[in-house]
Design a protein around this motif. Structure first.
Motif, PDB file in Angstrom:
ATOM      1  N   THR A  69       0.820  -1.210   0.000  1.00 59.12           N
ATOM      2  CA  THR A  69       0.000   0.000   0.000  1.00 59.12           C
ATOM      3  C   THR A  69       0.858   1.266   0.000  1.00 59.12           C
ATOM      4  O   THR A  69       0.445   2.293  -0.548  1.00 59.12           O
ATOM      5  N   THR A  70       2.054   1.205   0.598  1.00 55.76           N
ATOM      6  CA  THR A  70       2.953   2.356   0.518  1.00 55.76           C
ATOM      7  C   THR A  70       3.307   2.654  -0.927  1.00 55.76           C
ATOM      8  O   THR A  70       3.336   3.816  -1.356  1.00 55.76           O
ATOM      9  N   TRP A  73       0.078   3.964  -2.994  1.00 53.08           N
ATOM     10  CA  TRP A  73      -0.340   5.347  -2.756  1.00 53.08           C
ATOM     11  C   TRP A  73       0.772   6.350  -3.017  1.00 53.08           C
ATOM     12  O   TRP A  73       0.675   7.511  -2.623  1.00 53.08           O
ATOM     13  N   ASP A 179      -9.124   5.583  -2.652  1.00 56.36           N
ATOM     14  CA  ASP A 179      -8.245   5.135  -1.568  1.00 56.36           C
ATOM     15  C   ASP A 179      -9.011   4.301  -0.542  1.00 56.36           C
ATOM     16  O   ASP A 179      -8.469   3.332   0.011  1.00 56.36           O
ATOM     17  N   SER A 180     -10.261   4.666  -0.279  1.00 53.79           N
ATOM     18  CA  SER A 180     -11.067   3.896   0.678  1.00 53.79           C
ATOM     19  C   SER A 180     -11.352   2.501   0.139  1.00 53.79           C
ATOM     20  O   SER A 180     -11.263   1.507   0.871  1.00 53.79           O
ATOM     21  N   ALA A 183      -8.104   0.466   0.337  1.00 57.26           N
ATOM     22  CA  ALA A 183      -7.785   0.033   1.701  1.00 57.26           C
ATOM     23  C   ALA A 183      -8.691  -1.105   2.154  1.00 57.26           C
ATOM     24  O   ALA A 183      -8.243  -2.044   2.821  1.00 57.26           O
ATOM     25  N   SER A 186      -8.668  -4.379  -0.683  1.00 56.47           N
ATOM     26  CA  SER A 186      -7.370  -5.056  -0.793  1.00 56.47           C
ATOM     27  C   SER A 186      -7.190  -6.042   0.343  1.00 56.47           C
ATOM     28  O   SER A 186      -6.377  -6.959   0.263  1.00 56.47           O
ATOM     29  N   MET A 188      -6.419  -4.860   3.418  1.00 56.20           N
ATOM     30  CA  MET A 188      -5.494  -4.260   4.361  1.00 56.20           C
ATOM     31  C   MET A 188      -6.185  -3.896   5.663  1.00 56.20           C
ATOM     32  O   MET A 188      -5.637  -4.078   6.755  1.00 56.20           O
ATOM     33  N   MET A 189      -7.401  -3.360   5.594  1.00 49.98           N
ATOM     34  CA  MET A 189      -8.133  -3.009   6.808  1.00 49.98           C
ATOM     35  C   MET A 189      -8.603  -4.255   7.550  1.00 49.98           C
ATOM     36  O   MET A 189      -8.417  -4.384   8.757  1.00 49.98           O
ATOM     37  N   THR A 212      -2.885  -6.567  -1.576  1.00 53.30           N
ATOM     38  CA  THR A 212      -2.469  -7.135  -0.296  1.00 53.30           C
ATOM     39  C   THR A 212      -2.763  -8.621  -0.197  1.00 53.30           C
ATOM     40  O   THR A 212      -1.878  -9.423   0.126  1.00 53.30           O
TER      41      THR A 212
END
Length: 262
Positions: A69-70, A73, A179-180, A183, A186, A188-189, A212
């Protein structure tokens, strides 16, 4: 054309690191969200497991998620969007340079500026938290191969998002929505394995899951070799498909360019 691509990527890179204090701060302290995630999941999992993830596996999952994710984004989204919002796209249309290719070069430059943060944060997390290792040497190699598709996937999604500026004349809300979705879908959350069945199906039908969940599933051995190759093939298909779809949409939207009412 390669020289032009390198020049555009270099300019984007220098623009990203122009404010060196801000850039260094992001490099040194960009992993706080990962630390928060580690603290939360450590409390939830403890000595047990959730969704087939024990604590070492979840640590590996979160570290991989931070890395991907780094990078995802890291591109120059606002630079691309502003070319449309400010009308500079009209000048781009007069240049003998493909607009999509030029923006891809700039996106590479922006992503390169975030690689130090991704590498440093990942290295520190591995040394401090000791996440689970790859399921096998082949799994490690396939995971690394799957990470190569992060750039075309991230650029494809970002480029489609900035094309919306032709219609909306705004970008902030579009960026937040993209982006939401990235996140959440993927994984990630919340890992995809913890979602209801219908939501898992929806997630796997979209490209976000490959940022992810795909590399983590391959790394942890949650899929066999055939499954890993299938996931990588799906990544490649999405990468190509997004770029093709964006080019088709561009051909229609560019007919609607309006600069100062003209």
């Amino acid at each position: 054309m390669a020289g032009v691509d390198i020049a555009l990527a270099t300019i984007a890179f220098k623009r990203k690191i122009a404010y060196k204090t801000t850039w260094l701060f992001s490099v040194l302290f960009g992993g706080w969200a990962m630390l928060a995630g580690l603290a939360v999941w450590n409390h939830l999992i403890g000595d047990g497991e959730i969704g087939g993830y024990d604590w070492p596996a979840m640590k590996a999952y979160l570290v991989l998620g931070f890395l991907t994710t780094t990078l995802a984004w890291a591109g120059a989204e606002w630079d691309m969007a502003n070319r449309i919002l400010d009308g500079l796209v009209a000048i781009d249309l007069t240049k003998p340079i493909d607009f999509q290719r030029a923006r891809a070069a700039e996106y590479i430059g922006g992503m390169m500026a975030s690689i130090p943060a991704a590498i440093l944060g990942t290295a520190i997390a591995v040394l401090v938290f000791r996440p689970a290792g790859p399921a096998s040497p082949l799994a490690a190699a396939l995971t690394a191969f799957s990470l190569l598709f992060i750039f075309p996937l991230a650029f494809g999604l970002s480029y489609l998002a900035i094309l919306c500026c032709f219609v909306t004349q705004r970008f902030l809300g579009i960026q937040w929505a993209k982006d939401s979705m990235l996140a959440f879908f993927s994984g990630m959350m919340i890992p995809i394995a913890l979602m209801p069945g219908w939501l898992q199906g929806l997630a796997w039908a979209m490209p976000f899951v490959h940022f992810t969940t795909t590399p983590a599933s391959i790394y942890l051995g949650r899929v066999d070799t055939a499954g890993a190759l299938g996931l990588i093939a799906a990544e490649a298909a999405w990468a190509v498909g997004l770029l093709v779809i964006a080019r088709l949409i561009w051909r229609q939207l560019v007919k609607k360019v309006t600069v100062h009412g003209g």
